[in-house]
Write an enzyme that holds these catalytic residues in place. Structure first.
Site, PDB file in Angstrom:
ATOM      1  NE  ARG A 289      63.611 -24.160 111.592  1.00  0.00           N
ATOM      2  CZ  ARG A 289      63.487 -24.266 110.388  1.00  0.00           C
ATOM      3  NH1 ARG A 289      64.571 -24.577 109.776  1.00  0.00           N
ATOM      4  NH2 ARG A 289      62.383 -24.233 109.899  1.00  0.00           N
TER       5      ARG A 289
ATOM      6  CE  LYS B 231      51.929 -24.334  91.883  1.00  0.00           C
ATOM      7  NZ  LYS B 231      52.645 -25.547  91.775  1.00  0.00           N
TER       8      LYS B 231
ATOM      9  N   GLY C  57      54.782 -22.827 106.348  1.00  0.00           N
ATOM     10  CA  GLY C  57      55.883 -21.882 106.278  1.00  0.00           C
ATOM     11  C   GLY C  57      55.655 -20.354 106.272  1.00  0.00           C
TER      12      GLY C  57
ATOM     13  N   GLY D  73      56.294 -28.165 105.818  1.00  0.00           N
ATOM     14  CA  GLY D  73      55.740 -29.370 105.097  1.00  0.00           C
ATOM     15  C   GLY D  73      55.002 -30.327 106.259  1.00  0.00           C
TER      16      GLY D  73
END
Ligand code: ADP
Ligand code: MG
Length: 398
Positions: free
Chosen positions: A39, A202, A355, A378
């Site tokens: 990062r 999910k 992710g 996200g």
């Protein structure tokens, strides 16, 4: 989205406050040590551009979740040490538990052209995640210009992104520019066939993505835990596989909507089953109609993986979100790895968001062979849902 970028700013002699994503993993044994510096590396092009153009750079970032109070465990000190190695005496760590105090203001005033400073973790102050106007003003008063280059937090309205953009002339950095131009183009003007692979645990996490993609793609390949709610809704016996009983009706509606839009949806034809999620457990590959009552489907089977791979091979645009199985365990990682390989071998524009999917690509050593692996978990999910990301929306248009 036609946002201003750093190249649209005249930064010479100006103080530029830059929101970067230095939320790096620290090593478990030693919290002074950075476990993965990717990062930081990803932020360097924007920083270097600003320094080369004689800006005075003020870097801000969060690290972990210190919950609105100063906590040395979440200090950006390890990142400061890293930057000092690169920039030597051009670099200054202006650390304050309040992020901005009089000393920090003084330090920033003393910056020369081509120098940079790092402030302390923005989440040491409760106002950060509340997008408190007072805290945003304090940060804004340090600088003349604002640049957002932290894609991973752009789906949140915080003081260090939306708050700053509301107070200063603003632009996005190279990292965000890349994220929105590649993903934006793939979604808005895709080359066809456009194939999307969706997985993960999910259905409820991915409803927005499925709904948004149904208007754009030609084919959706569904794997992962979410597939079994669809299969159960179609009357299949799924044993102990993951099920969201309250989402079966919605699953049928999504299948119907896909049909109306001429979108082909392919669900698993065969699966890898086991009695529990454990490494070393005995596994079996069965057709989708043969999942025993006491077993759980934890990966797509070989046949399914081949069908998915052949669809990917024919595609010109591929968007992948969510692993095909419990890829963290070797016994259930084959489907995810096959899909990863198919993406790597494809000539299509290939995009991976999410992710865990990004992690799977990295683990497989295939990151270089993908057009774009999104850096935001996200945030990339919300982008694929077609939502405006507040941290980017707040930036000035060209
Ligand atoms: P991403 O982060 O890429 O958006 P998700 O967070 O939605 O992906 O899903 C990843 C998780 O889904 C992984 O932890 C994986 O173990 C789990 N998963 C995938 N397939 C199954 C399955 N068949 N049963 C249970 N969990 C699964
Ligand atoms: Mg995840």
């Amino acid at each position: 989205m036609n946002k201003k970028t750093v190249k649209d700013l005249d930064v010479k002699g100006k103080k530029v406050i830059v929101r970067v994503d230095f939320n790096v993993p620290l090593s478990k044994e030693n919290r002074e040590e950075i476990a993965d510096d990717s990062r930081i590396k990803a932020a360097l092009p924007t920083i270097d551009y600003l320094l080369e153009n004689a800006g005075k750079v003020i870097l801000i970032s969060h690290l972990g979740r210190p919950k609105g109070e100063a906590n040395p465990e979440f200090s950006l000190k390890p990142v400061a040490a890293y930057l000092e190695e690169i920039y030597k005496d051009k670099f200054h760590f202006l650390a304050s538990d309040e992020v901005v105090d009089n000393k920090v203001v003084e330090g920033v005033d003393q910056l020369k052209e081509g120098e940079l400073a790092l402030l302390e973790n923005t989440r040491f102050v409760a106002g950060e995640t509340k997008n408190d106007p007072e805290f945003a003003k304090k940060l804004a008063n340090l600088a003349d210009l604002y640049v957002n280059d932290a894609f991973g937090t752009s789906h949140r309205a915080h003081a260090s992104n939306v708050g700053l953009a509301n107070n200063l002339p603003s632009a996005v950095g190279f990292l965000i520019e890349k994220e929105i131009s590649i993903m934006g183009k793939a979604l808005e003007e895709p080359y066809h066939p456009f194939v999307s692979i969706l997985g993960g645990a999910k259905v409820s996490d991915k409803i927005g993505v499925i709904e948004n993609l149904i208007g754009k793609v030609d084919t959706i390949l569904i794997g992962g835990g979410m597939a079994y709610t669809f299969l159960k809704a179609q009357g299949k016996e799924i044993g102990k596989s993951l099920l969201e009983g309250d989402k079966m009706g919605l699953s049928l509606e999504l299948l119907e909507k896909a049909k109306e839009n001429n979108v082909e949806i392919i669900l698993p034809l065969d699966v890898v089953i086991a009695s529990e999620i454990k490494s070393g457990v005995e596994t079996k590959m069965v057709d989708i109609d043969h999942i025993p009552e006491d077993m759980e489907a934890l990966d797509i089977g070989e046949k399914t993986a081949e069908v998915f791979a052949s669809k990917i091979k024919e595609a010109k645009t591929v968007v992948w979100n969510g692993p095909m199985g419990v890829f963290e365990i070797k016994e259930f990682s084959n489907g995810t790895n096959k899909v990863a390989k198919a993406l790597a071998e494809s000539d299509a524009v290939t995009i991976v968001g999410g992710g865990d999917s990004a992690l799977a690509i990295e683990k497989a050593g295939l990151k270089d062979k993908i057009t774009h692996v999104s850096t935001g978990g996200g945030a990339s999910l919300e982008f694929l849902e077609g939502k405006d990301l507040p941290g980017i929306k707040a930036i000035e248009e060209k």
